[in-house]
Design a protein around this motif. Structure first.
Motif, PDB file in Angstrom:
ATOM      1  N   GLN A   1       0.822  -1.215   0.000  1.00 56.06           N
ATOM      2  CA  GLN A   1       0.000   0.000   0.000  1.00 56.06           C
ATOM      3  C   GLN A   1       0.858   1.268   0.000  1.00 56.06           C
ATOM      4  OE1 GLN A   1      -2.869  -0.075   3.231  1.00 56.06           O
ATOM      5  NE2 GLN A   1      -3.512  -2.140   2.726  1.00 56.06           N
ATOM      6  N   GLY A   2       2.168   1.100   0.168  1.00 56.33           N
ATOM      7  CA  GLY A   2       3.059   2.245   0.184  1.00 56.33           C
ATOM      8  C   GLY A   2       3.140   2.960   1.520  1.00 56.33           C
ATOM      9  N   LEU A   3       2.600   2.352   2.583  1.00 55.45           N
ATOM     10  CA  LEU A   3       2.627   2.969   3.915  1.00 55.45           C
ATOM     11  C   LEU A   3       4.005   2.907   4.552  1.00 55.45           C
ATOM     12  CD1 LEU A   3      -0.641   1.592   5.539  1.00 55.45           C
ATOM     13  CD2 LEU A   3      -0.214   3.915   4.739  1.00 55.45           C
ATOM     14  N   ILE A   4       4.719   1.819   4.266  1.00 54.53           N
ATOM     15  CA  ILE A   4       6.060   1.644   4.819  1.00 54.53           C
ATOM     16  C   ILE A   4       6.996   1.216   3.700  1.00 54.53           C
ATOM     17  CG2 ILE A   4       5.202   1.034   7.130  1.00 54.53           C
ATOM     18  CD1 ILE A   4       5.955  -1.896   6.517  1.00 54.53           C
ATOM     19  N   PHE A   5       8.285   1.350   3.935  1.00 54.55           N
ATOM     20  CA  PHE A   5       9.274   0.875   2.979  1.00 54.55           C
ATOM     21  C   PHE A   5      10.429   0.252   3.742  1.00 54.55           C
ATOM     22  CE2 PHE A   5      10.507   5.203   3.963  1.00 54.55           C
ATOM     23  CZ  PHE A   5      11.884   5.163   4.070  1.00 54.55           C
ATOM     24  N   THR A   6      11.071  -0.694   3.100  1.00 50.75           N
ATOM     25  CA  THR A   6      12.227  -1.368   3.678  1.00 50.75           C
ATOM     26  C   THR A   6      13.298  -1.421   2.612  1.00 50.75           C
ATOM     27  OG1 THR A   6      10.698  -2.765   4.939  1.00 50.75           O
ATOM     28  CG2 THR A   6      13.003  -3.453   4.884  1.00 50.75           C
ATOM     29  N   GLU A   7      14.479  -0.919   2.941  1.00 50.34           N
ATOM     30  CA  GLU A   7      15.583  -0.938   1.984  1.00 50.34           C
ATOM     31  C   GLU A   7      16.626  -1.945   2.455  1.00 50.34           C
ATOM     32  OE1 GLU A   7      16.894   3.110   1.832  1.00 50.34           O
ATOM     33  OE2 GLU A   7      15.159   3.748   0.672  1.00 50.34           O
ATOM     34  N   GLY A   8      16.775  -3.022   1.693  1.00 54.31           N
ATOM     35  CA  GLY A   8      17.760  -4.049   2.028  1.00 54.31           C
ATOM     36  C   GLY A   8      17.516  -4.631   3.407  1.00 54.31           C
ATOM     37  N   ASN A   9      18.564  -4.693   4.217  1.00 60.98           N
ATOM     38  CA  ASN A   9      18.454  -5.230   5.570  1.00 60.98           C
ATOM     39  C   ASN A   9      18.204  -4.145   6.609  1.00 60.98           C
ATOM     40  OD1 ASN A   9      18.736  -7.884   4.842  1.00 60.98           O
ATOM     41  ND2 ASN A   9      20.960  -7.891   5.066  1.00 60.98           N
TER      42      ASN A   9
ATOM     43  N   ASP B   1       6.123   9.708   1.432  1.00 56.48           N
ATOM     44  CA  ASP B   1       5.268  10.151   0.328  1.00 56.48           C
ATOM     45  C   ASP B   1       4.049  10.902   0.869  1.00 56.48           C
ATOM     46  OD1 ASP B   1       3.402  10.358  -1.778  1.00 56.48           O
ATOM     47  OD2 ASP B   1       4.061   8.480  -2.676  1.00 56.48           O
ATOM     48  N   ASP B   2       4.019  12.221   0.642  1.00 51.19           N
ATOM     49  CA  ASP B   2       2.922  13.052   1.161  1.00 51.19           C
ATOM     50  C   ASP B   2       1.559  12.625   0.637  1.00 51.19           C
ATOM     51  OD1 ASP B   2       4.528  14.637   2.774  1.00 51.19           O
ATOM     52  OD2 ASP B   2       4.887  16.128   1.198  1.00 51.19           O
ATOM     53  N   ALA B   3       1.501  12.175  -0.610  1.00 52.16           N
ATOM     54  CA  ALA B   3       0.220  11.753  -1.186  1.00 52.16           C
ATOM     55  C   ALA B   3      -0.327  10.529  -0.442  1.00 52.16           C
ATOM     56  CB  ALA B   3       0.383  11.448  -2.667  1.00 52.16           C
ATOM     57  N   VAL B   4       0.545   9.592  -0.115  1.00 49.73           N
ATOM     58  CA  VAL B   4       0.117   8.397   0.624  1.00 49.73           C
ATOM     59  C   VAL B   4      -0.335   8.794   2.024  1.00 49.73           C
ATOM     60  CG1 VAL B   4       0.880   6.207   1.644  1.00 49.73           C
ATOM     61  CG2 VAL B   4       1.563   6.805  -0.683  1.00 49.73           C
TER      62      VAL B   4
END
Length: 129
Positions: free
Chosen positions: A61-69, A77-80
């Motif tokens: 849903q784009g609420l969270i993000f995870t980069e690698g480990n 993201d302001d729109a989200v």
């Protein structure tokens, strides 16, 4: 983290809703690190697979993000972020309207009462600070 679960909705959906509410209230800042899936499972006393499913869904849903480990973080993201707030407001309004329409209250009366109640509660909140 304190979440009261109900028996109606799947746990992972309730976890997602909790995160959305915390984001809308400003408890989670954009880019803020959130607990690992295992930490969340321990905090909420839920199965780690349930926490994993909630995080996977929130990533989609784009609420969270995870980069690698790296740890997962709240989206920047302001729109989200704006859509999360709007979604919660619309849900509340829909519930409210369903109740009001069932007793045939005219819109003008509803708006007047809502404004009075909102102002009264805003004043009470200011006094308690």
């Amino acid at each position: 983290m304190n979440v009261k679960f109900n028996n109606r909705d799947p746990l992972y959906v309730q976890v997602i809703r909790h995160f959305k509410e915390q984001i809308a209230k400003g408890y989670f800042e954009p880019g803020q690190e959130i607990p690992s899936r295992r930490e969340l499972a321990n905090q909420l006393k839920i199965n780690p697979n349930t926490a994993q499913r909630a995080y996977k869904e929130m990533e989609e849903q784009g609420l969270i993000f995870t980069e690698g480990n790296m740890p997962s973080c709240i989206t920047k993201d302001d729109a989200v972020l704006k859509s999360v707030r709007e979604e919660l407001i619309i849900e509340a309004v829909d519930l409210f309207l369903g109740s009001i329409k069932s007793i045939n209250v005219p819109l003008s009366e509803v708006l007047e009462l809502v404004e009075k109640k909102y102002d009264a509660e805003s004043g009470e909140a200011e006094e308690s600070k």
